[in-house]
Design a protein around this motif. Structure first.
Motif, PDB file in Angstrom:
ATOM      1  N   VAL A 247       0.830  -1.197   0.000  1.00  0.00           N
ATOM      2  CA  VAL A 247       0.000   0.000   0.000  1.00  0.00           C
ATOM      3  C   VAL A 247       0.867   1.251   0.000  1.00  0.00           C
ATOM      4  O   VAL A 247       0.597   2.215  -0.709  1.00  0.00           O
ATOM      5  N   SER A 248       1.948   1.271   0.754  1.00  0.00           N
ATOM      6  CA  SER A 248       2.790   2.452   0.844  1.00  0.00           C
ATOM      7  C   SER A 248       3.856   2.500  -0.241  1.00  0.00           C
ATOM      8  O   SER A 248       4.574   3.476  -0.344  1.00  0.00           O
ATOM      9  N   ASN A 249       3.965   1.481  -1.072  1.00  0.00           N
ATOM     10  CA  ASN A 249       5.015   1.384  -2.071  1.00  0.00           C
ATOM     11  C   ASN A 249       4.484   1.812  -3.439  1.00  0.00           C
ATOM     12  O   ASN A 249       4.396   1.017  -4.356  1.00  0.00           O
ATOM     13  N   THR A 250       4.119   3.080  -3.581  1.00  0.00           N
ATOM     14  CA  THR A 250       3.555   3.571  -4.828  1.00  0.00           C
ATOM     15  C   THR A 250       4.503   4.551  -5.489  1.00  0.00           C
ATOM     16  O   THR A 250       5.342   5.171  -4.846  1.00  0.00           O
ATOM     17  N   ALA A 251       4.356   4.695  -6.780  1.00  0.00           N
ATOM     18  CA  ALA A 251       5.190   5.630  -7.546  1.00  0.00           C
ATOM     19  C   ALA A 251       4.731   7.063  -7.287  1.00  0.00           C
ATOM     20  O   ALA A 251       3.549   7.310  -7.052  1.00  0.00           O
ATOM     21  N   PRO A 252       5.652   8.013  -7.347  1.00  0.00           N
ATOM     22  CA  PRO A 252       5.261   9.410  -7.154  1.00  0.00           C
ATOM     23  C   PRO A 252       4.437   9.917  -8.334  1.00  0.00           C
ATOM     24  O   PRO A 252       4.517   9.372  -9.446  1.00  0.00           O
ATOM     25  N   GLN A 253       3.671  10.935  -8.090  1.00  0.00           N
ATOM     26  CA  GLN A 253       2.878  11.576  -9.136  1.00  0.00           C
ATOM     27  C   GLN A 253       3.570  12.872  -9.519  1.00  0.00           C
ATOM     28  O   GLN A 253       3.723  13.763  -8.687  1.00  0.00           O
TER      29      GLN A 253
ATOM     30  N   ASP B 227       4.925  15.571  -7.090  1.00  0.00           N
ATOM     31  CA  ASP B 227       5.807  15.148  -6.008  1.00  0.00           C
ATOM     32  C   ASP B 227       7.268  15.427  -6.334  1.00  0.00           C
ATOM     33  O   ASP B 227       7.691  15.327  -7.479  1.00  0.00           O
ATOM     34  N   ALA B 228       8.039  15.777  -5.301  1.00  0.00           N
ATOM     35  CA  ALA B 228       9.497  15.847  -5.438  1.00  0.00           C
ATOM     36  C   ALA B 228      10.016  14.415  -5.454  1.00  0.00           C
ATOM     37  O   ALA B 228       9.527  13.549  -4.731  1.00  0.00           O
ATOM     38  N   ILE B 229      11.028  14.159  -6.304  1.00  0.00           N
ATOM     39  CA  ILE B 229      11.545  12.807  -6.482  1.00  0.00           C
ATOM     40  C   ILE B 229      13.039  12.821  -6.228  1.00  0.00           C
ATOM     41  O   ILE B 229      13.750  13.709  -6.708  1.00  0.00           O
TER      42      ILE B 229
ATOM     43  N   ALA C 255      16.756  12.392  -6.759  1.00  0.00           N
ATOM     44  CA  ALA C 255      17.458  12.424  -8.045  1.00  0.00           C
ATOM     45  C   ALA C 255      18.050  11.073  -8.418  1.00  0.00           C
ATOM     46  O   ALA C 255      18.134  10.743  -9.596  1.00  0.00           O
ATOM     47  N   ASP C 256      18.427  10.270  -7.431  1.00  0.00           N
ATOM     48  CA  ASP C 256      18.999   8.967  -7.755  1.00  0.00           C
ATOM     49  C   ASP C 256      17.928   7.915  -8.085  1.00  0.00           C
ATOM     50  O   ASP C 256      18.244   6.772  -8.368  1.00  0.00           O
ATOM     51  N   GLU C 257      16.648   8.310  -8.055  1.00  0.00           N
ATOM     52  CA  GLU C 257      15.562   7.409  -8.419  1.00  0.00           C
ATOM     53  C   GLU C 257      14.865   7.836  -9.717  1.00  0.00           C
ATOM     54  O   GLU C 257      13.861   7.251 -10.102  1.00  0.00           O
ATOM     55  N   LEU C 258      15.398   8.860 -10.380  1.00  0.00           N
ATOM     56  CA  LEU C 258      14.782   9.374 -11.600  1.00  0.00           C
ATOM     57  C   LEU C 258      15.750   9.204 -12.762  1.00  0.00           C
ATOM     58  O   LEU C 258      16.888   9.660 -12.699  1.00  0.00           O
ATOM     59  N   PHE C 259      15.301   8.546 -13.818  1.00  0.00           N
ATOM     60  CA  PHE C 259      16.154   8.216 -14.954  1.00  0.00           C
ATOM     61  C   PHE C 259      15.519   8.683 -16.253  1.00  0.00           C
ATOM     62  O   PHE C 259      14.298   8.770 -16.364  1.00  0.00           O
ATOM     63  N   LEU C 260      16.380   8.961 -17.228  1.00  0.00           N
ATOM     64  CA  LEU C 260      15.936   9.227 -18.590  1.00  0.00           C
ATOM     65  C   LEU C 260      16.400   8.045 -19.424  1.00  0.00           C
ATOM     66  O   LEU C 260      17.573   7.681 -19.399  1.00  0.00           O
ATOM     67  N   ARG C 261      15.473   7.433 -20.154  1.00  0.00           N
ATOM     68  CA  ARG C 261      15.811   6.240 -20.922  1.00  0.00           C
ATOM     69  C   ARG C 261      15.441   6.426 -22.379  1.00  0.00           C
ATOM     70  O   ARG C 261      14.381   6.942 -22.699  1.00  0.00           O
ATOM     71  N   GLY C 262      16.336   5.991 -23.238  1.00  0.00           N
ATOM     72  CA  GLY C 262      16.142   6.068 -24.676  1.00  0.00           C
ATOM     73  C   GLY C 262      17.471   5.814 -25.353  1.00  0.00           C
ATOM     74  O   GLY C 262      18.522   5.773 -24.706  1.00  0.00           O
ATOM     75  N   SER C 263      17.462   5.650 -26.676  1.00  0.00           N
ATOM     76  CA  SER C 263      18.704   5.312 -27.372  1.00  0.00           C
ATOM     77  C   SER C 263      19.703   6.460 -27.372  1.00  0.00           C
ATOM     78  O   SER C 263      20.901   6.239 -27.489  1.00  0.00           O
TER      79      SER C 263
ATOM     80  N   VAL D 129      11.635   8.011 -16.196  1.00  0.00           N
ATOM     81  CA  VAL D 129      11.245   6.814 -15.455  1.00  0.00           C
ATOM     82  C   VAL D 129      11.637   6.953 -13.981  1.00  0.00           C
ATOM     83  O   VAL D 129      12.771   7.326 -13.666  1.00  0.00           O
ATOM     84  N   PHE D 130      10.690   6.636 -13.098  1.00  0.00           N
ATOM     85  CA  PHE D 130      10.968   6.517 -11.668  1.00  0.00           C
ATOM     86  C   PHE D 130      11.311   5.071 -11.387  1.00  0.00           C
ATOM     87  O   PHE D 130      10.584   4.159 -11.790  1.00  0.00           O
ATOM     88  N   GLN D 131      12.431   4.828 -10.702  1.00  0.00           N
ATOM     89  CA  GLN D 131      12.840   3.482 -10.290  1.00  0.00           C
ATOM     90  C   GLN D 131      13.275   3.564  -8.837  1.00  0.00           C
ATOM     91  O   GLN D 131      14.261   4.226  -8.527  1.00  0.00           O
ATOM     92  N   SER D 132      12.528   2.910  -7.927  1.00  0.00           N
ATOM     93  CA  SER D 132      12.877   2.974  -6.508  1.00  0.00           C
ATOM     94  C   SER D 132      14.225   2.307  -6.275  1.00  0.00           C
ATOM     95  O   SER D 132      14.631   1.412  -7.016  1.00  0.00           O
ATOM     96  N   ASN D 133      14.930   2.750  -5.244  1.00  0.00           N
ATOM     97  CA  ASN D 133      16.265   2.229  -4.946  1.00  0.00           C
ATOM     98  C   ASN D 133      16.265   0.746  -4.637  1.00  0.00           C
ATOM     99  O   ASN D 133      17.228   0.042  -4.915  1.00  0.00           O
ATOM    100  N   ASP D 134      15.172   0.240  -4.040  1.00  0.00           N
ATOM    101  CA  ASP D 134      15.123  -1.185  -3.729  1.00  0.00           C
ATOM    102  C   ASP D 134      14.691  -2.032  -4.926  1.00  0.00           C
ATOM    103  O   ASP D 134      14.657  -3.254  -4.848  1.00  0.00           O
ATOM    104  N   GLY D 135      14.374  -1.384  -6.044  1.00  0.00           N
ATOM    105  CA  GLY D 135      14.007  -2.098  -7.255  1.00  0.00           C
ATOM    106  C   GLY D 135      12.601  -2.653  -7.256  1.00  0.00           C
ATOM    107  O   GLY D 135      12.197  -3.325  -8.190  1.00  0.00           O
ATOM    108  N   GLY D 136      11.829  -2.368  -6.236  1.00  0.00           N
ATOM    109  CA  GLY D 136      10.497  -2.932  -6.129  1.00  0.00           C
ATOM    110  C   GLY D 136       9.422  -2.182  -6.884  1.00  0.00           C
ATOM    111  O   GLY D 136       8.329  -2.686  -7.066  1.00  0.00           O
TER     112      GLY D 136
END
Length: 153
Positions: free
Chosen positions: A44-50, A80-82, A84-92, A133-140
Motif C-alpha cells: 500500500v505504501s510502495n507507490t510511484a510518485p505523481q 511530487d518531489a523525487i 534524483a537517484d531514483e529518476l532516470f531518462l531512458r532512450g537510445s 522513469v521513476f525506479q525505486s532504490n530497492d528495485g520494487g
C-alpha cells in the motif's frame, strides 16, 4: 400474559448486542493481522510518485557531428518531489539506456530531490523516444512518468 411484563422485561437485548460487538471486533482484528502477516501493508505504501514533465525539443544543425539532431529539455512541471537517484531518462540517445537525472542535469546533485522547475538537457536524434522513469532504490517499484517521441519517430 400481561402487557406490563412485556415493557418491563429487557433481559434479551444486552446479550445479543454483546455477541454482535464481539464478532465485529474479532473480524476487524483478524483482517488487520492478516494484512500485516501477508505483507499487504507494505504494498500500500510502495507507490510511484505523481509528477508532471514537459518536453521541449529544439533542432540544432551544429550537432550533426555527434549523431544528434537537437536538444531536448525535460522540465519537472509539478507534483511530487523525487529523489534524483531514483529518476532516470531512458532512450537510445541517453548514455547506455539509463541516464540518471543528476548526471544529466548540472543543477541537481544525486543526493538532492528533483522538484518543480528543475530541468535537464540532452542531445537527441529526431527519431528517438525518451522516457522519464521513476525506479525505486530497492528495485520494487518503477513507473514511466513522462514520454517524448521525436518528430520523425
Amino acid at each position: 400474559m400481561e402487557i406490563r411484563n412485556l415493557f418491563d422485561d429487557e433481559q434479551g437485548v444486552s446479550p445479543v448486542i454483546g455477541v454482535i460487538l464481539m464478532v465485529a471486533i474479532t473480524v476487524i482484528l483478524a483482517a488487520v493481522i492478516a494484512t500485516f502477516v501477508l505483507g499487504l501493508g507494505d504494498q500500500v505504501s510502495n507507490t510511484a510518485p505523481q509528477a508532471s514533465f514537459s518536453f521541449d525539443y529544439e533542432a540544432d544543425s551544429s550537432l550533426s557531428a555527434t549523431n544528434a539532431n537537437g536538444v531536448l529539455t525535460i522540465t519537472h512541471d509539478g507534483g511530487d518531489a523525487i529523489a534524483a537517484d531514483e529518476l532516470f531518462l531512458r532512450g537510445s540517445s541517453v548514455s547506455g539506456e539509463t541516464g540518471n537525472w543528476s548526471s544529466l542535469s548540472g543543477t541537481v546533485s544525486s543526493s538532492s530531490e528533483v522538484r518543480a522547475g528543475n530541468s535537464a538537457d540532452i542531445q537527441v536524434s529526431n527519431d528517438d523516444t525518451i522516457r522519464t522513469v521513476f525506479q525505486s532504490n530497492d528495485g520494487g517499484n518503477s513507473a514511466t512518468l513522462g514520454r517524448w517521441t521525436g518528430p520523425e519517430a
